[in-house]
Design a protein around this motif. Structure first.
Motif, mmCIF file in Angstrom:
data_model
loop_
_atom_site.group_PDB
_atom_site.id
_atom_site.type_symbol
_atom_site.label_atom_id
_atom_site.label_comp_id
_atom_site.label_asym_id
_atom_site.label_seq_id
_atom_site.Cartn_x
_atom_site.Cartn_y
_atom_site.Cartn_z
ATOM 1 N N LYS A 109 0.840 -1.205 0.000
ATOM 2 C CA LYS A 109 0.000 0.000 0.000
ATOM 3 C C LYS A 109 0.871 1.249 0.000
ATOM 4 C CE LYS A 109 -3.672 2.346 2.563
ATOM 5 N NZ LYS A 109 -4.534 2.333 3.783
ATOM 6 N N LYS A 110 1.957 1.198 0.756
ATOM 7 C CA LYS A 110 2.868 2.343 0.832
ATOM 8 C C LYS A 110 3.526 2.592 -0.530
ATOM 9 C CE LYS A 110 6.615 4.150 3.769
ATOM 10 N NZ LYS A 110 7.677 4.391 2.782
ATOM 11 N N LEU A 111 3.914 1.490 -1.234
ATOM 12 C CA LEU A 111 4.506 1.624 -2.557
ATOM 13 C C LEU A 111 3.543 2.332 -3.513
ATOM 14 C CD1 LEU A 111 6.301 -1.745 -3.473
ATOM 15 C CD2 LEU A 111 7.340 0.518 -3.318
ATOM 16 N N ALA A 112 2.278 1.910 -3.473
ATOM 17 C CA ALA A 112 1.285 2.506 -4.363
ATOM 18 C C ALA A 112 1.078 3.990 -4.043
ATOM 19 C CB ALA A 112 -0.037 1.751 -4.244
ATOM 20 N N GLU A 113 1.061 4.302 -2.771
ATOM 21 C CA GLU A 113 0.848 5.696 -2.359
ATOM 22 C C GLU A 113 2.022 6.587 -2.746
ATOM 23 O OE1 GLU A 113 0.174 5.254 1.794
ATOM 24 O OE2 GLU A 113 -1.986 4.835 1.574
ATOM 25 N N GLU A 114 3.221 6.012 -2.796
ATOM 26 C CA GLU A 114 4.416 6.786 -3.113
ATOM 27 C C GLU A 114 4.672 6.891 -4.614
ATOM 28 O OE1 GLU A 114 7.494 4.792 -0.982
ATOM 29 O OE2 GLU A 114 7.055 5.790 0.932
ATOM 30 N N THR A 115 3.880 6.192 -5.422
ATOM 31 C CA THR A 115 4.078 6.238 -6.870
ATOM 32 C C THR A 115 3.886 7.664 -7.379
ATOM 33 O OG1 THR A 115 3.349 3.962 -7.150
ATOM 34 C CG2 THR A 115 3.238 5.381 -9.092
ATOM 35 N N GLU A 116 4.821 8.091 -8.208
ATOM 36 C CA GLU A 116 4.793 9.459 -8.726
ATOM 37 C C GLU A 116 3.543 9.702 -9.581
ATOM 38 O OE1 GLU A 116 7.590 12.463 -11.449
ATOM 39 O OE2 GLU A 116 8.158 10.355 -11.141
ATOM 40 N N VAL A 117 2.983 10.895 -9.470
ATOM 41 C CA VAL A 117 1.816 11.291 -10.257
ATOM 42 C C VAL A 117 2.174 12.534 -11.069
ATOM 43 C CG1 VAL A 117 -0.571 12.111 -10.194
ATOM 44 C CG2 VAL A 117 0.187 10.342 -8.584
ATOM 45 N N ILE A 118 1.862 12.491 -12.354
ATOM 46 C CA ILE A 118 2.055 13.636 -13.246
ATOM 47 C C ILE A 118 0.701 13.970 -13.866
ATOM 48 C CG2 ILE A 118 3.171 14.497 -15.352
ATOM 49 C CD1 ILE A 118 5.503 12.629 -14.775
ATOM 50 N N LYS A 119 0.299 15.214 -13.731
ATOM 51 C CA LYS A 119 -0.992 15.635 -14.268
ATOM 52 C C LYS A 119 -0.995 15.507 -15.783
ATOM 53 C CE LYS A 119 -4.248 19.517 -14.333
ATOM 54 N NZ LYS A 119 -4.505 20.918 -13.919
ATOM 55 N N LEU A 120 -2.025 14.853 -16.306
ATOM 56 C CA LEU A 120 -2.152 14.681 -17.741
ATOM 57 C C LEU A 120 -2.598 15.995 -18.382
ATOM 58 C CD1 LEU A 120 -3.822 11.161 -17.819
ATOM 59 C CD2 LEU A 120 -1.572 11.730 -18.685
ATOM 60 N N ASP A 121 -1.744 16.537 -19.206
ATOM 61 C CA ASP A 121 -1.994 17.814 -19.863
ATOM 62 C C ASP A 121 -2.580 17.551 -21.249
ATOM 63 O OD1 ASP A 121 -1.902 20.223 -21.177
ATOM 64 O OD2 ASP A 121 0.059 20.806 -20.366
ATOM 65 N N PRO A 122 -3.851 17.959 -21.506
ATOM 66 C CA PRO A 122 -4.453 17.717 -22.829
ATOM 67 C C PRO A 122 -3.599 18.232 -23.980
ATOM 68 C CG PRO A 122 -6.112 18.515 -21.284
ATOM 69 C CD PRO A 122 -4.786 18.650 -20.593
ATOM 70 N N GLU A 123 -2.880 19.343 -23.761
ATOM 71 C CA GLU A 123 -2.037 19.896 -24.814
ATOM 72 C C GLU A 123 -0.889 18.955 -25.148
ATOM 73 O OE1 GLU A 123 0.897 23.720 -25.497
ATOM 74 O OE2 GLU A 123 -0.880 24.001 -24.240
ATOM 75 N N LYS A 124 -0.302 18.341 -24.099
ATOM 76 C CA LYS A 124 0.772 17.375 -24.325
ATOM 77 C C LYS A 124 0.254 16.154 -25.080
ATOM 78 C CE LYS A 124 3.970 18.382 -20.529
ATOM 79 N NZ LYS A 124 4.572 17.844 -19.293
ATOM 80 N N ILE A 125 -0.950 15.718 -24.717
ATOM 81 C CA ILE A 125 -1.522 14.541 -25.370
ATOM 82 C C ILE A 125 -1.701 14.810 -26.858
ATOM 83 C CG2 ILE A 125 -3.528 13.028 -25.521
ATOM 84 C CD1 ILE A 125 -3.924 13.476 -22.508
ATOM 85 N N ASN A 126 -2.208 15.988 -27.205
ATOM 86 C CA ASN A 126 -2.407 16.339 -28.611
ATOM 87 C C ASN A 126 -1.073 16.436 -29.345
ATOM 88 O OD1 ASN A 126 -5.194 16.480 -28.371
ATOM 89 N ND2 ASN A 126 -5.166 18.629 -27.756
ATOM 90 N N ARG A 127 -0.048 16.983 -28.663
ATOM 91 C CA ARG A 127 1.246 17.168 -29.303
ATOM 92 C C ARG A 127 1.896 15.843 -29.697
ATOM 93 N NH1 ARG A 127 6.307 17.418 -27.063
ATOM 94 N NH2 ARG A 127 5.498 17.674 -24.952
ATOM 95 N N VAL A 128 1.782 14.833 -28.834
ATOM 96 C CA VAL A 128 2.469 13.574 -29.115
ATOM 97 C C VAL A 128 1.743 12.709 -30.127
ATOM 98 C CG1 VAL A 128 3.618 13.530 -26.885
ATOM 99 C CG2 VAL A 128 1.412 12.364 -27.155
ATOM 100 N N TYR A 129 0.585 13.137 -30.580
ATOM 101 C CA TYR A 129 -0.070 12.404 -31.654
ATOM 102 C C TYR A 129 0.681 12.548 -32.976
ATOM 103 C CZ TYR A 129 -4.392 10.667 -29.584
ATOM 104 O OH TYR A 129 -5.307 9.953 -28.848
ATOM 105 N N LYS A 130 1.596 13.519 -33.061
ATOM 106 C CA LYS A 130 2.375 13.699 -34.277
ATOM 107 C C LYS A 130 3.265 12.474 -34.500
ATOM 108 C CE LYS A 130 2.465 18.730 -33.779
ATOM 109 N NZ LYS A 130 3.315 19.931 -33.581
ATOM 110 N N PRO A 131 3.354 12.021 -35.751
ATOM 111 C CA PRO A 131 4.161 10.807 -36.019
ATOM 112 C C PRO A 131 5.648 11.049 -35.830
ATOM 113 C CG PRO A 131 3.461 11.830 -38.065
ATOM 114 C CD PRO A 131 2.753 12.573 -36.974
ATOM 115 N N GLY A 132 6.368 9.962 -35.596
ATOM 116 C CA GLY A 132 7.828 10.034 -35.449
ATOM 117 C C GLY A 132 8.241 10.170 -34.003
#
Length: 473
Positions: free
Chosen positions: A114-137
């Motif tokens: 439980k402690k391992l799960a609680e300590e897992t790093e969290v990064i906020k999902l940014d919609p702009e980043k998601i759109n950017r990485v849809y570019k090929p390559g």
């Protein structure tokens, strides 16, 4: 006339030596101390050390080593410690060298999990980043795990241990939530990484990762929009054989490991009458990462047309390597004649401490006769053919019957005869080469280049169909 030593080495070219010392059971270790143990082992026992660290490169290695030792002093996490050592080993550019966890027990305590799960790093999902990485390559993008349990976003996100982070977008298990970091990638060179991945229970582990443009590690993670992989009819069976038509016989061998040697011998004996009467043979070695040279001995008489030249090897005569070679005497799959020769070889090593000792002189293999059939042999190879399989290819391509077809082999043979050693106070195990091929001195090394096929085949073709066409031309 061959002496015993020549026969011995030929039959144990790439046999992975057993680990010395008992298994480590601790889950934590002093990462800096473990790093220094690794450094000492490589300096004293690795057969490629002097080649890889000439005077001109020593300053660069010393600087790299200092940087990583400082990093090692800052972590208590085993997977980061392992990754740091993998990063250091990447300096040698030797695909044979391996370092991995060794008998690390699973965590069963629910509070600790439980402690391992609680300590897992969290990064906020940014919609702009998601759109950017849809570019090929490039490696950035959306990926699915091989079982479709996880959907992650891989995006550039630097830290001390990574260049990219793989962030959960969707998970079919409640143990992982959107935003949690499931994968970290540290770039070593183009499309090659150290990956810090996390199990379902959030325990971390380090592994080598490779990006092929569509997947990570041959489909462990597949990029959204990637074409469906074509496995060219490959099968994961250890060995299979079948008659394709009246003119062509097919044999697929996925491993030359000692455990598969008896099966290889049995297949060639069972189909002896066919092999000695059929015009064409397809030998499919795709994905065969090697094993032991004696495993492919039953194949050679069917390929032989003329004397086969074999370049010899030298061994580093260190105390640790002598012990490791002697440990092979307990291996049940090793022929007794080979074990007798190991005793002779290690006595020679004892007489030349710290030196490169010639244990296999350059040799020429001459068989009593040339089998009239098969008349033509197509050997299928790819980038996963390595180690002992490459030793086989070096011999096979000297035959007038044989055509290598496919793509370059992996290129991990110049430094071979692996030994393994357990770290004394850390649950890690290192495997590295004890011998050095004299092909290197002749400018004929294959490491990091591979063996080039006679006929190149693109990945989108059916290789078996292409081999049949060629053989029936």
């Amino acid at each position: 006339m061959k002496n015993k030593m020549q026969v011995m080495v030929k039959y144990s070219f790439l046999f992975v030596l057993v680990a010395l010392g008992g298994p480590s059971i601790a889950q934590n270790c002093d990462c800096a101390d473990a790093f220094l143990f690794l450094k000492s082992q490589m300096e004293n026992n690795y057969s490629g050390y002097k080649d890889k660290v000439p005077p001109a490169e020593k300053k660069a290695l010393d600087s790299f080593t200092g940087k990583l030792i400082r990093k090692a002093k800052k972590t208590t996490k085993l997977h980061y410690c392992l990754g740091i050592q993998k990063e250091w080993l990447s300096f040698f550019k030797d695909g044979h060298i391996q370092i991995n966890e060794n008998n690390v027990p699973a965590i069963k305590d629910s509070a600790a999990l439980k402690k391992l799960a609680e300590e897992t790093e969290v990064i906020k999902l940014d919609p702009e980043k998601i759109n950017r990485v849809y570019k090929p390559g490039g490696i950035e993008g959306i990926y699915y795990s091989v079982d479709s349990t996880y959907k992650i976003l891989i995006v550039k996100n630097k830290s001390v241990y990574r260049d990219y982070a793989g962030i959960i977008m969707q998970s079919k298990t409640p143990l992982w939530k959107p935003g949690q970091v499931k994968l970290e990638l540290k770039e070593l060179s183009q499309n090659k990484f150290i990956g810090y991945a996390y199990y379902k229970d959030h325990r971390g582990y380090a592994a080598d990762y490779e990006f092929d443009g569509n997947t990570l590690n041959r489909g462990v993670w597949t990029k959204e929009g990637a074409p469906v992989a074509n496995n060219n009819g490959q099968n994961t069976l250890p060995i299979q054989a079948k008659k394709i038509n009246e003119n062509t016989f097919y044999i697929q061998i996925s491993s030359f490991d000692p455990w598969n040697a008896a099966a290889i011998d049995s297949v060639f004996k069972t189909h002896e009458n066919i092999l000695k009467s059929i015009p064409n043979l397809i030998l499919d070695l795709r994905g065969n990462s090697g094993g032991a040279d004696f495993a492919y001995a039953p194949i050679l008489p069917y390929l032989y047309t003329n004397p086969v030249h074999i370049t010899g090897v030298d061994v580093i005569a260190s105390d640790d390597n002598i012990k490791a070679w002697r440990a092979l005497l307990d291996e049940p799959d090793l022929p007794e004649s080979t074990k007798n020769d190991i005793v002779e070889m290690t006595e020679k090593m004892k007489s030349n401490p710290g030196q490169l000792v010639n244990i296999y002189p350059d040799d020429t293999k001459i068989l009593e006769k040339v089998e009239p059939f098969p008349k033509k042999v197509a050997v299928l190879t790819d980038g996963y053919c390595a180690s002992s399989t490459e030793q086989f290819l070096l011999s096979a391509r000297q035959s007038k019957k044989v055509t290598l077809m496919g793509q370059n082999s992996k290129g991990v043979l110049d430094y071979s005869n692996m030994r393994s050693v357990s770290f004394p106070d850390c649950p890690l195990i290192l495997a590295y080469a004890t011998t050095r091929s004299r092909r290197i001195d002749l400018g004929q090394g294959i490491d990091n280049k591979g063996i080039k096929p006679d006929r190149y085949l693109p990945a989108d073709k059916d290789w078996i169909t292409e081999a049949i066409k060629y053989l029936e031309e």
